[in-house]
Design a protein around this motif. Sequence first.
Motif, PDB file in Angstrom:
ATOM      1  N   LEU A 224      -2.632   1.718   0.186  1.00  0.00           N
ATOM      2  CA  LEU A 224      -3.525   1.818  -0.966  1.00  0.00           C
ATOM      3  C   LEU A 224      -3.240   3.086  -1.749  1.00  0.00           C
ATOM      4  O   LEU A 224      -2.711   4.068  -1.215  1.00  0.00           O
ATOM      5  N   ILE A 225      -3.584   3.040  -3.029  1.00  0.00           N
ATOM      6  CA  ILE A 225      -3.567   4.241  -3.867  1.00  0.00           C
ATOM      7  C   ILE A 225      -5.001   4.484  -4.287  1.00  0.00           C
ATOM      8  O   ILE A 225      -5.585   3.688  -5.024  1.00  0.00           O
ATOM      9  N   SER A 226      -5.572   5.581  -3.805  1.00  0.00           N
ATOM     10  CA  SER A 226      -6.962   5.912  -4.120  1.00  0.00           C
ATOM     11  C   SER A 226      -6.985   6.937  -5.257  1.00  0.00           C
ATOM     12  O   SER A 226      -7.001   6.582  -6.428  1.00  0.00           O
ATOM     13  N   THR A 227      -6.943   8.207  -4.924  1.00  0.00           N
ATOM     14  CA  THR A 227      -6.888   9.240  -5.968  1.00  0.00           C
ATOM     15  C   THR A 227      -5.457   9.535  -6.391  1.00  0.00           C
ATOM     16  O   THR A 227      -5.232  10.318  -7.307  1.00  0.00           O
ATOM     17  N   ALA A 228      -4.494   8.933  -5.696  1.00  0.00           N
ATOM     18  CA  ALA A 228      -3.048   9.044  -5.985  1.00  0.00           C
ATOM     19  C   ALA A 228      -2.462  10.400  -5.627  1.00  0.00           C
ATOM     20  O   ALA A 228      -1.287  10.646  -5.901  1.00  0.00           O
ATOM     21  N   GLY A 229      -3.236  11.274  -4.995  1.00  0.00           N
ATOM     22  CA  GLY A 229      -2.716  12.588  -4.624  1.00  0.00           C
ATOM     23  C   GLY A 229      -1.558  12.502  -3.643  1.00  0.00           C
ATOM     24  O   GLY A 229      -0.524  13.161  -3.827  1.00  0.00           O
ATOM     25  N   SER A 230      -1.701  11.672  -2.616  1.00  0.00           N
ATOM     26  CA  SER A 230      -0.668  11.577  -1.582  1.00  0.00           C
ATOM     27  C   SER A 230       0.616  10.972  -2.117  1.00  0.00           C
ATOM     28  O   SER A 230       1.712  11.521  -1.924  1.00  0.00           O
TER      29      SER A 230
END
Length: 315
Positions: A224-230
């Motif tokens: 998943l992409i949540s806040t995209a930080g990782s």
Amino acid sequence: MYDNLTLMSGRAHPQLTTEIAEYLGIVPASLEISNFPDGEISLQLMQNIRGCDVFLLQPTGPGVNDNLMELLIMIDACKRASAARITAVIPYFGYARQDRKDSGRVPITAKLVSNLITKAGADRVLTMDLHAAQIQGFFDVPVDHLYAAPILDGYVKSLRIPEDELVIVSPDEGSIKSSLMHLDNLGGTLAIVDKRRTNALETKQANLIGDSLEGKTALIFDDLISTAGSIVGAAKIARDHGATRVYLGASHAVFCGEAYNRLREADVTEIIVTNSLPLKEDHLLKNLRTISVAPLLGEAIRRIHSNESVSYLFD
């Protein structure tokens, strides 16, 4: 075509329900959902489902609390309307991040939500790319766990990236198993980003482990992409290590917080996601490619209804 098969949707993702219904050649069941002035959910089924095999589609993404509660109310309504079997179709399963006690005095929300869905009356669960595969064991009813990897990889194959130029990059150590699945399908080599979580909202990418990215095309997949930080941090590491092109891929486009801004500013060629969750039309990115999972979920629903094997879809 299908005796007693009934497909219905909450308000979380009606477009996906429409696509699945078109795949199956049926019309979704009619129901009315609204809210009382204080926010409570009001729901009424508008057709008879007595003795029917009911499939309720409702991803529990943002806003997760309303979507989850709406799913539970739909299950209860179908149970009280004497449905023969109720399958909760949850393309994205929210509250999955807390699947164990990794420190003192914390809940295991994945187990709590599993209990709620079962106790509400679901006889079966159909889901896709759980954040942690062991969540299947939290349910006391059958769970069919599908994977979007074949769909995502099918699109990547259409890009015709030479295998000797391809490096599958795992964004962290926890994603190595899924990255190996992509590696088996696409070929290439493997690299791993050394990610350290500083708190619940922030992560730090430190090093790259594995094959060199110099002059290569990097494919970074996550569940998943949540806040995209990782994943944006992993993309930066890939660029810093010489990757000429970087593709990002994810099963679930949660896209919350600063996700759109980070992805818009990231130096990536393309972002490939599924439509397991609805995307905000006014925020869509120019390099975003959405792949529909309606055929995958529709075929799973058909097979479950017909008592056929579902393992064919995720072997």
